[in-house]
Design a protein around this motif. Sequence first.
Motif, PDB file in Angstrom:
ATOM      1  N   THR A  46      62.489 -21.732  -3.060  1.00  0.00           N
ATOM      2  CA  THR A  46      62.913 -21.261  -4.383  1.00  0.00           C
ATOM      3  C   THR A  46      64.347 -20.758  -4.308  1.00  0.00           C
ATOM      4  O   THR A  46      64.845 -20.390  -3.241  1.00  0.00           O
TER       5      THR A  46
ATOM      6  N   GLN B 213      65.686 -18.086  -5.946  1.00  0.00           N
ATOM      7  CA  GLN B 213      65.885 -16.640  -6.011  1.00  0.00           C
ATOM      8  C   GLN B 213      65.989 -16.037  -4.615  1.00  0.00           C
ATOM      9  O   GLN B 213      65.453 -16.580  -3.645  1.00  0.00           O
TER      10      GLN B 213
ATOM     11  N   ARG C  38      59.199 -10.480  -5.147  1.00  0.00           N
ATOM     12  CA  ARG C  38      59.142 -10.784  -6.581  1.00  0.00           C
ATOM     13  C   ARG C  38      57.987 -10.063  -7.268  1.00  0.00           C
ATOM     14  O   ARG C  38      58.031  -9.798  -8.466  1.00  0.00           O
TER      15      ARG C  38
ATOM     16  N   LYS D 135      59.623 -15.801 -11.478  1.00  0.00           N
ATOM     17  CA  LYS D 135      59.381 -17.223 -11.241  1.00  0.00           C
ATOM     18  C   LYS D 135      58.121 -17.386 -10.408  1.00  0.00           C
ATOM     19  O   LYS D 135      57.977 -16.763  -9.358  1.00  0.00           O
TER      20      LYS D 135
ATOM     21  N   ASP E 157      51.668 -22.425 -11.099  1.00  0.00           N
ATOM     22  CA  ASP E 157      52.919 -22.317 -11.831  1.00  0.00           C
ATOM     23  C   ASP E 157      52.655 -22.262 -13.323  1.00  0.00           C
ATOM     24  O   ASP E 157      52.133 -23.199 -13.897  1.00  0.00           O
TER      25      ASP E 157
ATOM     26  N   ASN F 284      56.635 -18.776 -18.229  1.00  0.00           N
ATOM     27  CA  ASN F 284      56.769 -17.374 -18.592  1.00  0.00           C
ATOM     28  C   ASN F 284      56.665 -17.180 -20.080  1.00  0.00           C
ATOM     29  O   ASN F 284      56.251 -16.147 -20.527  1.00  0.00           O
TER      30      ASN F 284
END
Length: 591
Positions: free
Chosen positions: A298, A300, A340, A572, A588, A591
């Motif tokens: 990912t 981030q 996260r 995420k 997944d 959002n």
Amino acid sequence: LALLDPPAGEMAAGATTMDGTVNLSGEPAVRGKTGGWRACPFILANECCERLAYYGMSSNLVNYMIDRLHQGNAAAATNVNNWSGTCYVMPLLGAFIADAYLGRFRTIAAFMSLYIAGLALLTLTATVPGLRPPDCAGCKPAAGQTAAFFTALYLIAVGTGGIKPCVSSFGADQFDDADPREMRSKSSFFNWFYMSINVGALVASSVLVWVQMNVGWGWGFGIPAAAMAVAVVSFLMGSRLYRYQKPGGSPLTRMLQVVVAACRKSHVPLPADPSLLHEVASPDGKAAIEGSRRLEHTEQLRCLDKAAVVTTPGGAEEEDEGPWRLCTVTQVEELKSMVRLLPVWASGIVMSAVYSQMSTMFVLQGNTLDPRMGASFKIPAASLSIFDTIAVIVWALAYDRLIVPAARRITGHPRGFTQLQRMGIGLVISIFSMVAAGVLEVVRLHVAATHGMLDSKEYLPMSIFWQVPQYFIVGAAEVFTFVGQIEFFYDQSPDAMRSMGSALSLTSNALGNYLSTLLVVIVTAISTRNGGLGWIPDDNLNRGHLDYFYWVLAVLSALNFIVYLWIAKWYKYKATAPPAAASVVAIDDTN
């Protein structure tokens, strides 16, 4: 529940799970013989009995401390909050042991022994003359009696700490993420799991609280001990049907290795192509970590990616410095996943503080209201939590059978709402629970004043059932936020760290209790600074302002929701790497 499993004909004969789970003998688990809904009744029955034991001794604990240990209102509420907080901090210990060394099944079995020992000692402190506090008004318990009581309480806290983070995760382990049918069933499992918690709580807050107040504390604490014994038997009966996830070694060591390796390579540039980062090749999608699948890279928190940068000219094969210098992408993503989760975790603390009021301030408020039903029967204030439990059961069934199908038709999302949306709805609902409690307190104080009962300790001419709405609203908030939180932290935690993820969600409950304690301490210090009785007086709640305390929690809840909206937008979801020639197995949501 077993009827929810697919017919055997719909499965390939002898097909094994793809998530790395094994059977009792350590062999790959066969879908048609292990796990699924056939294994869950034993887990759900265990959780129901364990929660009956827990709530059976905790629901009325504040009254026991006031009546038998002769503590003041604020002191009793503080002790209950501190103990409840410890019950939700200890899961970190149990989760670490489960993920690193023993696995979830053995950890649950081991900590149950401490749990039963604590319940047995608690029963003795209420029955054995040398351990039982004196019954006379104003008589203080001996130091040894107080020590025995709190030793029992904190043995229970340690015992429940080993159980709580593992049972929900162990139940979810019975469903394979790689199978679409089982994946859908897993989402339903969390609703059934939380409902089983509340069935136990329903019996505890009704029957057991009545027993404690009308029969005796010895029976009131002894029955929970017996319920815990039933929980142990139920859990062990399903051993041959369970799927077991192998422990993956210390998750704290793996995360620390990533931090150390990233710091050592802080000067090393990151490759433009993430595929150049170090990962162990595996055609079946499994990672080098025991019991874990590979995680996709990912974008981030890219500073941590430096731990997976290969710096030797010959590639990873020549980088022999070990995991403290070179980590895999999966190992890095494990740490990213946990980092996260932290903002989402923090957003649940205020909601947990709201929830904790049911065992403290709601009870103190209810003690002043008229509990009579008919000519002779009185409902204890602590028993009103039964309406929270009923609300949870009703809302859990409605959510699974009505709300999700309706929301699915509108949103197109398989779960109806994303997990973050579900938790956000619960946070909004929790604001209204404090508004309802505050409005009732304003009315209660008005009734006390108009009837000249501000200095009276008699019941006010106002039914205790006016508290039902605030309990019912808290129950609705639980179904959205707490159930969503359990599912979210399980799904979004790495495979080999799911007990730790569940424990992390539970620690927000602990900090919620500690936040409630802190608020009580602060408002008591401020409101009594000039010699006043304060918002929460020990002797006469009619001269206090408990409504101010509820308004503070309502405002904090509203501010918390505003921050949560930003967190939900930033978050995420994770995705696991697919086996060769297979589609990605993703957890997944949008959002």
